[in-house]
Design an enzyme around this catalytic site. Structure first.
Site, short mmCIF file in Angstrom:
data_model
loop_
_atom_site.label_atom_id
_atom_site.label_comp_id
_atom_site.label_asym_id
_atom_site.label_seq_id
_atom_site.Cartn_x
_atom_site.Cartn_y
_atom_site.Cartn_z
N GLY A 70 -9.26 1.42 1.63
CA GLY A 70 -9.31 0.88 2.77
C GLY A 70 -9.94 -0.52 2.72
N ASP A 71 -10.82 -0.87 1.74
CA ASP A 71 -11.37 -2.00 1.42
C ASP A 71 -11.59 -2.28 -0.06
OD1 ASP A 71 -12.55 -4.47 2.12
OD2 ASP A 71 -14.67 -3.51 2.57
N LEU A 72 -10.60 -2.15 -0.72
CA LEU A 72 -10.63 -2.14 -1.95
C LEU A 72 -10.38 -3.56 -2.70
CD1 LEU A 72 -10.86 -0.09 -4.58
CD2 LEU A 72 -8.37 0.09 -4.57
#
Length: 268
Positions: free
Chosen positions: A177-179
């Protein structure tokens, strides 16, 4: 001694022997902490430490390296400190394998059990069985709000066409999700852990698009990850647009060119 360190130590039934600032993200504070009983860890603030703890545990349960969670409450998250030598350039193949493993874990719908936030920007994760609608309402439109009339108008136009641009029912993969590259730790040519997640279930291509925001995944990454679905190149700017909008919303006009570039690539 900081309140963050003392609170983490208290959750673990100990006291602080040593604490010092630790390099963290722009939206949270992180401190290195050594307890009187010798245990070492990181103490981290965030929008919802308990929710982040559940995300890290879900990543680990999927067979993907992430910090072990030692304790969490409404203020602090105490986690394992993992080795990191900054050597992602030597570990792209390992990252491809790891991201594939993460995405093989699936849910029944798109979303997550907890809502979350990036700073002031709320992230709604109410479950849906319609991926383009989920992505439009809970990601693109929400992040575009307040970024300026022109960007908002173009994002609204794009969202009106998302049913034609994105698959309606892609596999609901577990997403980090926040890669972005700063949330990937590497040591000795291997990935030691994924950190700072904002997990939900969705199209795995969005993690890959986000990874390309500030880094350039190599052929070794894509070979290890495996083949992507037809049309992934056309979808990539649509998926990269959300993190670009988040940066514009939170950090200002320096990211407007990035947003406008992705909108143009997507045909808007």
């Amino acid at each position: 001694m900081s309140d963050l360190a003392e609170r983490a130590a208290g959750l673990l039934g100990s006291t602080v022997a040593e604490t010092r600032p630790f390099a963290g993200g722009s939206l949270s504070s992180v401190e290195f902490l050594r307890l009187d009983d010798g245990r070492e860890m990181l103490a981290k603030s965030g929008p919802s430490p308990r929710a982040e703890a559940r995300m890290l545990q879900a990543i680990r349960a999927a067979g993907v390296p992430a910090p072990e969670v030692f304790a969490a409450d409404g203020v602090v998250l105490a986690i394992e400190r993992l080795p990191d030598d900054g050597g992602l350039s030597l570990a792209w193949a390992d990252l491809g394998r790891i991201v594939r493993t993460l995405h093989e874990k699936t849910g029944e719908a798109y979303g997550w059990e907890d809502d979350y936030a990036f700073g002031k920007l709320a992230i709604t994760n109410t479950f849906s069985d319609d991926w383009p609608r989920f992505y439009a309402e809970n990601r693109l439109l929400a992040a575009a709000r307040g970024t300026g009339a022109d960007v908002e108008r173009r994002v609204e136009a794009l969202c009106g066409r998302l049913g034609d641009l994105l698959p309606r029912r892609p596999r609901p993969s577990l997403l980090h999700g926040d890669l972005w590259s700063g949330n990937v730790l590497a040591s000795n040519g291997r990935i030691s852990g994924l950190i700072d997640p904002a997990c939900y279930y969705g199209d795995g291509e969005i993690d890959i698009a986000m990874l390309g925001l500030f880094a350039r995944p190599t052929t070794a990454f894509f070979d290890a990850y495996g083949p992507l679905s037809a049309g992934h190149r056309e979808r990539a700017p649509v998926y990269a647009l959300w993190p670009a909008l988040v940066h514009l919303n939170l950090f200002g006009a320096g990211y407007r060119g990035m947003v406008e570039g992705y909108l143009a690539e997507a045909g808007f």
